[in-house]
Design a protein around this motif. Structure first.
Motif, mmCIF file in Angstrom:
data_model
loop_
_atom_site.group_PDB
_atom_site.id
_atom_site.type_symbol
_atom_site.label_atom_id
_atom_site.label_comp_id
_atom_site.label_asym_id
_atom_site.label_seq_id
_atom_site.Cartn_x
_atom_site.Cartn_y
_atom_site.Cartn_z
ATOM 1 N N HIS A 28 0.789 -1.081 0.006
ATOM 2 C CA HIS A 28 0.134 0.032 -0.076
ATOM 3 C C HIS A 28 0.726 1.265 -0.006
ATOM 4 O O HIS A 28 0.279 2.287 -0.080
ATOM 5 N N TYR A 31 -0.158 4.350 -2.076
ATOM 6 C CA TYR A 31 -1.187 5.085 -1.832
ATOM 7 C C TYR A 31 -1.145 5.873 -0.338
ATOM 8 O O TYR A 31 -1.699 6.852 -0.174
ATOM 9 N N ASN B 137 1.048 8.477 -3.832
ATOM 10 C CA ASN B 137 1.818 9.021 -2.704
ATOM 11 C C ASN B 137 3.061 9.649 -3.524
ATOM 12 O O ASN B 137 4.250 8.853 -4.135
#
Lengths: 145, 182
Positions: A28, A31, B137
């Motif tokens: 992850h 993200y 991100n």
């Protein structure tokens, strides 16, 4: 540690969530906060907790030191190998756009692969360093602390 | 509210540092340095640097404390009294600290949109990272893609560090516990 019943039970309950969380942080990282470094450390912490509860011998039965050393190199080779692969596919070193027909897709794949390499190397490095320390010391009695 | 959180974290950070400097019991020092890293991680969260905070908490607060305890198991538990006085190191620390504080006077305010760091390549990365890499991100996109060379080097550093420790301390390749030196 044999007579610390509460510590043993709690650690045994904690181990699966720790490994699951490490995998979550690993995959992850695109993200949310996290990525290979953090995931590798958390994974190693799971192994270290296992060794603290069940002893170093139990850990070396789960992960033989020889396998740790291979993994240590495999992660770095996976990272560097991705760079070589992009070179062979006609792009610059570590330019992941070549990894897929679509440049953005290739970047996503490349980032996932190199983060996996980082995670493997960090997890193996931390566990190996712990084994090097813990394997040397005679077992510490509770009263010594 | 944020100011209060910062002040409390900083106060505990300073208290922990003083306690570490004064204590002679190395077990307590190792545990307190883990606490120090955890407090630093809290400060990084307050500064919105969650990726850094995560690393600090996992590495500084977790694994390095375990490594220090592992090293401590091979050593005496009490620190030796230093042969020289504490005056010179104290003066050195105060002078360095004063110089650093003096240096921050010229720095732009925290989060200021006019700061050079916000006007140089920062906006460029923020604008380009998602369309170019498909990774929301931006920290990960910069770390693994735009600065992939650096991260390869960092991974090599960790690899070399682990190999060095294994070469110095040794690790038994067979199963079973290794007792003492070879």
């Amino acid at each position: 540690m044999q007579h610390h019943l509460i510590l043993r039970v709690v650690a045994r309950l904690l181990l699966p969530p720790i490994f699951l969380y490490a995998l979550y942080v690993q995959w992850h990282g695109d993200y949310g906060p996290g990525g290979g470094f953090q995931a590798g450390v958390i994974f190693a912490v799971g192994f270290i907790l296992y060794a603290l509860i069940n002893g170093v011998d139990a850990l070396t039965r789960v992960v033989p030191p020889r396998a740790l050393i291979l993994l240590l190199a495999a992660g770095l080779l996976l990272y560097a190998g991705t760079g070589i692969a992009t070179l062979l596919l006609g792009q610059d070193f570590l330019d992941y756009s070549a990894l897929s027909h679509d440049a953005v897709h290739g970047q996503e794949w490349g980032i996932l692969i190199v983060e996996l390499g980082v995670g493997i190397t960090v997890a193996a490095a931390m566990t190996a360093i712990f084994l090097a320390f813990a394997g040397r010391s005679a077992s510490v009695e509770d009263k010594d602390w | 509210m944020m100011i209060a959180v910062d002040l409390i974290l900083f106060a505990f950070l300073i208290l922990t540092a003083i306690a570490i400097a004064r204590l002679r019991n190395l077990f307590a020092v190792a545990m307190l340095s883990g606490l120090f890293s955890l407090l630093a991680a809290g400060l990084f969260v307050a500064l919105d640097a969650v990726d850094v905070a995560f690393t600090e908490a996992a590495v500084g607060g977790g694994v390095s404390t375990i490594f220090m305890l592992g090293a401590l198991a091979l050593m005496p538990r009490e620190e030796k009294r230093p042969v020289h006085g504490a005056l010179l190191p104290l003066v050195l620390c105060l002078v360095t600290g004063a110089a650093l504080v003096y240096g921050t006077i010229d720095m732009p305010a925290f989060g200021s949109p006019d700061a050079p760091v916000q006007r140089h390549v920062g906006p460029e990365y923020l604008a380009r990272a998602l369309p170019e890499t498909g990774v929301p991100n931006v920290v990960t996109a910069v770390l693994a893609s735009y600065r992939g060379y650096d991260t390869l080097g960092e991974t090599t550093v960790i690899f070399v560090a682990a190999i060095s420790v294994l070469m110095i301390l040794g690790i038994s390749l067979g199963s079973g516990r290794q007792k003492g030196g070879e």
